[in-house]
Structures are given as C-alpha cells and as structure tokens.
Write an enzyme that holds these catalytic residues in place. Structure first.
Site: not given
Ligand code: SAM
Length: 230
Positions: A81, A99, A79, A116, A181, A141
């Site tokens: 970000w 997440d 957490g 997911d 990312k 990310d």
C-alpha cells in the site's frame, strides 16, 4: 493513472511437483499462492504484496490518493500500500507507514515507524513526524493474525478500528478520508453510527482483488467533519 479494470492476467494453473513433504494446510496455502494471479502480477510489477491491488481497486473507485497529499498507512508491512500511495502522491506528497513488523525502506517521501499503533509511544512518534500537520488520508490495513475464532478476530479488529476512528480527531484534516479493513458483519452498528456523524459518506467496499473466501472488506469514510455536533 490506472483506468482499466484491474483484473489480472490469468496464468495456467500449476501443481506442486517438487516431491517435498508438507502438511495439508501448507500445501493448500502454497497452491493458492502459486495459482493466484495477483501474487504473480505483484512479482512482475514490483509490488511487495498482493495487497497493493486492493488499494489500487479502492483508489480507482473512490479517488482517495491525490498528488501532494499526506497519508498515514497503518499496518503497512511489507509495504504494498505504501508503494501504491507513494506513486499516487508523488514527490510533493508524504507517507508515514506504521507497522509492528520491520519494513524495507521506502522511496523518497516515505517514513517508517516500527511500533504498535495501540501504544502511546507510537502515537507520539507519529505526532513528531507530522509536526503539527494533519493527514489528508488515513489508511488502515491492520489486522491481528487470525486466531480461527471468528468472534475473537472480530473483537480484535473492532479494537483497532475504534482506535483509528479516535486517531482521526487527532490527525485527520477536515474533509479528509479514512479507509479501514473490517471483517464482514463486523462493523458494529454503534461504531458505524459514530462514523456517520463525523463523515459525510460512509460505505463498505470489497475490492475485486480481495479473495472471495475472505470475510475482509473495507470501510471507506470520506468528508471528515470533526466539529459536527449532532
Ligand atoms: N497493507 C500491507 C501491504 O500492502 O503490504 C499489508 C498489511 S498486513 C494485511 C496487516 C499488517 O498489520 C501486518 O503487517 C501487521 O503487523 C500489522 N498490524 C496488526 N496490528 C497492528 C498494530 N497494533 N500496530 C501496527 N501494525 C499492526
């Protein structure tokens, strides 16, 4: 707002003297954690992860997170970000953190979906929370745990990235921004060309706080143009 360079205070290097038996790799990991100034700063500044500094670096460079904005944070746990985002968007802003892993509750304005991102059930929960609105910024990310085979790690992150790109057409406002990312050398040309068709600007950026030995970097795409026909 943080205007100064984000380079952390450098503590004295420490060594392990507790006499515990460890494998060479866990010793390397522990030493790296102990001697990493960003890990230490995250503790003192109350961030849940050192990753928080990567988003601070990204935001310092690209000014992505505006007061009152709606932000989707994919791959949010634990957490860091989300904490940074909540501070930037303020009490009028909203963040939806997604997440696979459970996450500690966020402050006001922060919603969490455990699931997911590649599954329809998670996308449907996201749509429910957005209730017809779209996001100003989509952050990702997300990364599957590295398996050590760079070609497999690359494929996995590409699958996530393709999904994030498609998700922009569902849930990103025109002129919105996406940050994701990637692994160095891993953004296939085909995807990059697709992104360039629908975003005014697409760049790669390695935040100073990202470990130099890591091949991660971030794709920053701004000025979303969902309807652009090329
Ligand atoms: N940004 C986070 C922070 O600041 O604390 C750190 C994120 S961590 C590097 C990557 C996260 O991506 C992991 O928590 C992992 O569970 C999540 N992740 C990987 N694949 C995912 C997926 N398919 N759906 C949702 N989360 C995923």
């Amino acid at each position: 707002m943080r205007e100064k360079p984000l380079s952390p205070n450098r503590p004295h290097k420490q060594i392990l003297k507790d006499g515990k038996k460890r494998t060479a790799s866990s010793k390397r990991w522990l030493l790296r954690q102990i001697n990493d100034p960003y890990v230490q700063n995250a503790k003192t500044e109350g961030y849940r992860s050192r990753s928080a500094y990567k988003l601070l670096d990204l935001d310092q460079k690209f000014r992505l997170l505006k007061s009152g904005a709606t932000v989707i944070d994919l791959g949010a746990a634990p957490g860091g970000w989300s904490q940074v985002t909540l501070k930037k968007v303020g009490t009028k802003g909203t963040i939806i953190a997604v997440d696979l892993q459970p996450m500690e509750a966020l402050e006001e304005g922060g919603h969490i979906i455990q699931g997911d991102f590649l599954e329809a059930a998670t996308l449907s929960k996201l749509a429910d929370l957005l209730s017809g609105k779209k996001a100003d910024v989509i952050l990702s990310d997300m990364a599957a745990p590295a398996c050590g085979m760079s070609s497999v790690d690359h494929m996995r992150i590409m699958i996530l990235l393709e999904m994030v790109y498609d998700f922009c057409f569902l849930s990103l406002k025109p002129n919105g921004a996406m940050v994701a990312k990637v692994l160095r050398g891993g953004t296939e040309n085909v995807l990059l060309q697709k992104l360039k068709k629908h975003f005014a600007k697409v760049v790669h950026f390695k935040p100073p706080s990202s470990r130099q030995e890591s091949s991660e970097m971030y794709l920053v795409a701004t000025g979303f143009r969902p309807d652009k026909i090329s």
